[in-house]
Design a protein around this motif. Sequence first.
Motif, mmCIF file in Angstrom:
data_model
loop_
_atom_site.group_PDB
_atom_site.id
_atom_site.type_symbol
_atom_site.label_atom_id
_atom_site.label_comp_id
_atom_site.label_asym_id
_atom_site.label_seq_id
_atom_site.Cartn_x
_atom_site.Cartn_y
_atom_site.Cartn_z
ATOM 1 N N ALA A 8 8.938 3.536 1.754
ATOM 2 C CA ALA A 8 7.538 3.520 2.195
ATOM 3 C C ALA A 8 6.655 2.743 1.218
ATOM 4 O O ALA A 8 5.800 1.956 1.645
ATOM 5 N N SER A 9 6.865 2.922 -0.067
ATOM 6 C CA SER A 9 6.026 2.210 -1.037
ATOM 7 C C SER A 9 6.295 0.707 -1.003
ATOM 8 O O SER A 9 5.382 -0.098 -1.213
ATOM 9 N N LYS A 10 7.526 0.320 -0.702
ATOM 10 C CA LYS A 10 7.834 -1.110 -0.580
ATOM 11 C C LYS A 10 7.131 -1.716 0.631
ATOM 12 O O LYS A 10 6.634 -2.853 0.566
ATOM 13 N N ILE A 11 7.061 -0.970 1.723
ATOM 14 C CA ILE A 11 6.395 -1.471 2.926
ATOM 15 C C ILE A 11 4.888 -1.588 2.685
ATOM 16 O O ILE A 11 4.263 -2.567 3.101
ATOM 17 N N VAL A 12 4.317 -0.624 1.997
ATOM 18 C CA VAL A 12 2.884 -0.694 1.664
ATOM 19 C C VAL A 12 2.616 -1.919 0.805
ATOM 20 O O VAL A 12 1.608 -2.619 0.997
ATOM 21 N N THR A 13 3.494 -2.222 -0.123
ATOM 22 C CA THR A 13 3.341 -3.402 -0.967
ATOM 23 C C THR A 13 3.371 -4.679 -0.128
ATOM 24 O O THR A 13 2.594 -5.606 -0.367
ATOM 25 N N LEU A 14 4.260 -4.725 0.864
ATOM 26 C CA LEU A 14 4.302 -5.886 1.763
ATOM 27 C C LEU A 14 2.970 -6.055 2.489
ATOM 28 O O LEU A 14 2.446 -7.171 2.602
ATOM 29 N N ILE A 15 2.432 -4.950 2.979
ATOM 30 C CA ILE A 15 1.175 -5.002 3.734
ATOM 31 C C ILE A 15 0.019 -5.423 2.835
ATOM 32 O O ILE A 15 -0.795 -6.272 3.213
ATOM 33 N N GLN A 16 -0.044 -4.852 1.661
ATOM 34 C CA GLN A 16 -1.114 -5.214 0.730
ATOM 35 C C GLN A 16 -1.002 -6.669 0.294
ATOM 36 O O GLN A 16 -1.998 -7.302 -0.030
ATOM 37 N N GLY A 17 0.206 -7.214 0.300
ATOM 38 C CA GLY A 17 0.408 -8.614 -0.040
ATOM 39 C C GLY A 17 0.096 -9.556 1.106
ATOM 40 O O GLY A 17 0.161 -10.773 0.956
ATOM 41 N N GLY A 18 -0.217 -8.995 2.284
ATOM 42 C CA GLY A 18 -0.593 -9.824 3.426
ATOM 43 C C GLY A 18 0.556 -10.181 4.346
ATOM 44 O O GLY A 18 0.380 -10.955 5.283
ATOM 45 N N ASN A 19 1.725 -9.626 4.128
ATOM 46 C CA ASN A 19 2.887 -9.966 4.943
ATOM 47 C C ASN A 19 3.136 -8.864 5.972
ATOM 48 O O ASN A 19 4.127 -8.141 5.915
ATOM 49 N N THR A 20 2.227 -8.745 6.940
ATOM 50 C CA THR A 20 2.333 -7.680 7.926
ATOM 51 C C THR A 20 3.488 -7.904 8.902
ATOM 52 O O THR A 20 4.047 -6.940 9.413
ATOM 53 N N GLN A 21 3.859 -9.157 9.149
ATOM 54 C CA GLN A 21 4.982 -9.415 10.054
ATOM 55 C C GLN A 21 6.288 -8.875 9.466
ATOM 56 O O GLN A 21 7.104 -8.289 10.183
ATOM 57 N N ALA A 22 6.493 -9.056 8.184
ATOM 58 C CA ALA A 22 7.686 -8.508 7.538
ATOM 59 C C ALA A 22 7.639 -6.985 7.538
ATOM 60 O O ALA A 22 8.660 -6.327 7.733
ATOM 61 N N ALA A 23 6.459 -6.424 7.342
ATOM 62 C CA ALA A 23 6.314 -4.970 7.369
ATOM 63 C C ALA A 23 6.636 -4.422 8.751
ATOM 64 O O ALA A 23 7.322 -3.406 8.881
#
Length: 75
Positions: A8-23
């Motif tokens: 979950a924390s890795k997915i939040v990091t993806l989202i905060q980095g702007g990579n919502t498609q990967a999330a």
Amino acid sequence: MSRPHVWASKIVTLIQGGNTQAALAQIKVAPSVTDVEQLRTLLTNAKLLARYPVLDAATQDQINALKGSRLHRAP
């Protein structure tokens, strides 16, 4: 003693980095209901669910899919 959920924390990091498609792709292959629920908690605390309604829908859909009957899936 439960193991820490780092997914979950890795997915939040993806989202905060702007990579919502990967999330979104990762949410679709989430390991368990517990992980997705923890992700929703982290997203709510970070106020990201309100900013990204598509993530709200994707996490709800994945929770429903993981909790649902698996009779329709191939073994």
